[in-house]
Design a protein around this motif. Sequence first.
Motif, PDB file in Angstrom:
ATOM      1  N   THR A  12      57.216  39.255  26.515  1.00 27.94           N
ATOM      2  CA  THR A  12      56.747  38.492  25.369  1.00 27.94           C
ATOM      3  C   THR A  12      57.242  37.068  25.571  1.00 27.94           C
ATOM      4  N   VAL A  13      56.330  36.133  25.544  1.00 23.02           N
ATOM      5  CA  VAL A  13      56.704  34.732  25.725  1.00 23.02           C
ATOM      6  C   VAL A  13      56.028  33.880  24.662  1.00 23.02           C
ATOM      7  N   GLU A  14      56.685  32.791  24.328  1.00 21.47           N
ATOM      8  CA  GLU A  14      56.086  31.819  23.417  1.00 21.47           C
ATOM      9  C   GLU A  14      55.689  30.606  24.232  1.00 21.47           C
ATOM     10  N   VAL A  15      54.427  30.252  24.172  1.00 17.38           N
ATOM     11  CA  VAL A  15      53.921  29.079  24.894  1.00 17.38           C
ATOM     12  C   VAL A  15      53.061  28.269  23.939  1.00 17.38           C
ATOM     13  N   PRO A  16      52.957  26.984  24.172  1.00 17.13           N
ATOM     14  CA  PRO A  16      52.075  26.176  23.335  1.00 17.13           C
ATOM     15  C   PRO A  16      50.627  26.696  23.429  1.00 17.13           C
ATOM     16  N   ARG A  17      50.008  26.839  22.305  1.00 20.41           N
ATOM     17  CA  ARG A  17      48.654  27.396  22.240  1.00 20.41           C
ATOM     18  C   ARG A  17      47.669  26.611  23.096  1.00 20.41           C
ATOM     19  N   ALA A  18      47.755  25.284  23.038  1.00 20.15           N
ATOM     20  CA  ALA A  18      46.824  24.445  23.808  1.00 20.15           C
ATOM     21  C   ALA A  18      47.037  24.644  25.311  1.00 20.15           C
ATOM     22  N   LEU A  19      48.285  24.802  25.731  1.00 26.69           N
ATOM     23  CA  LEU A  19      48.577  25.026  27.148  1.00 26.69           C
ATOM     24  C   LEU A  19      47.982  26.353  27.610  1.00 26.69           C
ATOM     25  N   LEU A  20      48.151  27.392  26.819  1.00 24.15           N
ATOM     26  CA  LEU A  20      47.596  28.699  27.167  1.00 24.15           C
ATOM     27  C   LEU A  20      46.073  28.654  27.188  1.00 24.15           C
ATOM     28  N   ARG A  21      45.495  27.968  26.231  1.00 20.96           N
ATOM     29  CA  ARG A  21      44.037  27.854  26.180  1.00 20.96           C
ATOM     30  C   ARG A  21      43.524  27.122  27.424  1.00 20.96           C
ATOM     31  N   THR A  24      43.902  29.500  30.541  1.00 17.02           N
ATOM     32  CA  THR A  24      42.911  30.575  30.613  1.00 17.02           C
ATOM     33  C   THR A  24      41.531  30.009  30.943  1.00 17.02           C
ATOM     34  N   ARG A  25      41.245  28.825  30.444  1.00 18.03           N
ATOM     35  CA  ARG A  25      39.953  28.192  30.760  1.00 18.03           C
ATOM     36  C   ARG A  25      39.908  27.808  32.241  1.00 18.03           C
ATOM     37  N   LEU A  26      40.986  27.239  32.757  1.00 24.00           N
ATOM     38  CA  LEU A  26      41.022  26.816  34.162  1.00 24.00           C
ATOM     39  C   LEU A  26      40.958  27.989  35.130  1.00 24.00           C
ATOM     40  N   THR A  27      41.645  29.084  34.801  1.00 22.19           N
ATOM     41  CA  THR A  27      41.670  30.234  35.706  1.00 22.19           C
ATOM     42  C   THR A  27      40.471  31.145  35.520  1.00 22.19           C
ATOM     43  N   GLY A  28      39.828  31.047  34.366  1.00 20.53           N
ATOM     44  CA  GLY A  28      38.717  31.956  34.081  1.00 20.53           C
ATOM     45  C   GLY A  28      39.202  33.368  33.808  1.00 20.53           C
ATOM     46  N   GLN A  29      40.477  33.488  33.480  1.00 23.17           N
ATOM     47  CA  GLN A  29      41.076  34.795  33.216  1.00 23.17           C
ATOM     48  C   GLN A  29      41.655  34.811  31.809  1.00 23.17           C
ATOM     49  N   GLY A  30      42.062  35.995  31.393  1.00 21.00           N
ATOM     50  CA  GLY A  30      42.732  36.125  30.107  1.00 21.00           C
ATOM     51  C   GLY A  30      44.185  35.689  30.220  1.00 21.00           C
ATOM     52  N   THR A  31      44.933  35.946  29.163  1.00 20.15           N
ATOM     53  CA  THR A  31      46.332  35.543  29.113  1.00 20.15           C
ATOM     54  C   THR A  31      47.137  36.130  30.268  1.00 20.15           C
TER      55      THR A  31
END
Length: 72
Positions: A12-21, A24-31
């Motif tokens: 379980t990790v806490e990351v900035p939402r915008a960074l995760l978004r 996931t957009r750049l990799t084309g994968q989920g979290t």
Amino acid sequence: MKQQPPEMQKITVEVPRALLRSATRLTGQGTTGAVREALERLVARQAQAEFLKLRGTHQFPFTIKELRDMDE
């Protein structure tokens, strides 16, 4: 011989939402895929840095040209 799949660990990790978004957009994968790719790249970058530290410390028996000629 068949390789065993790697042992997995749920985290379980806490990351900035915008960074995760963005990730996931750049990799084309989920979290999971985005986090896994980021960790793999971090490990690869560190291994590359360690390898570069060895630059010039070993004398290879072939020149680059000789190695390229071997491929032909």
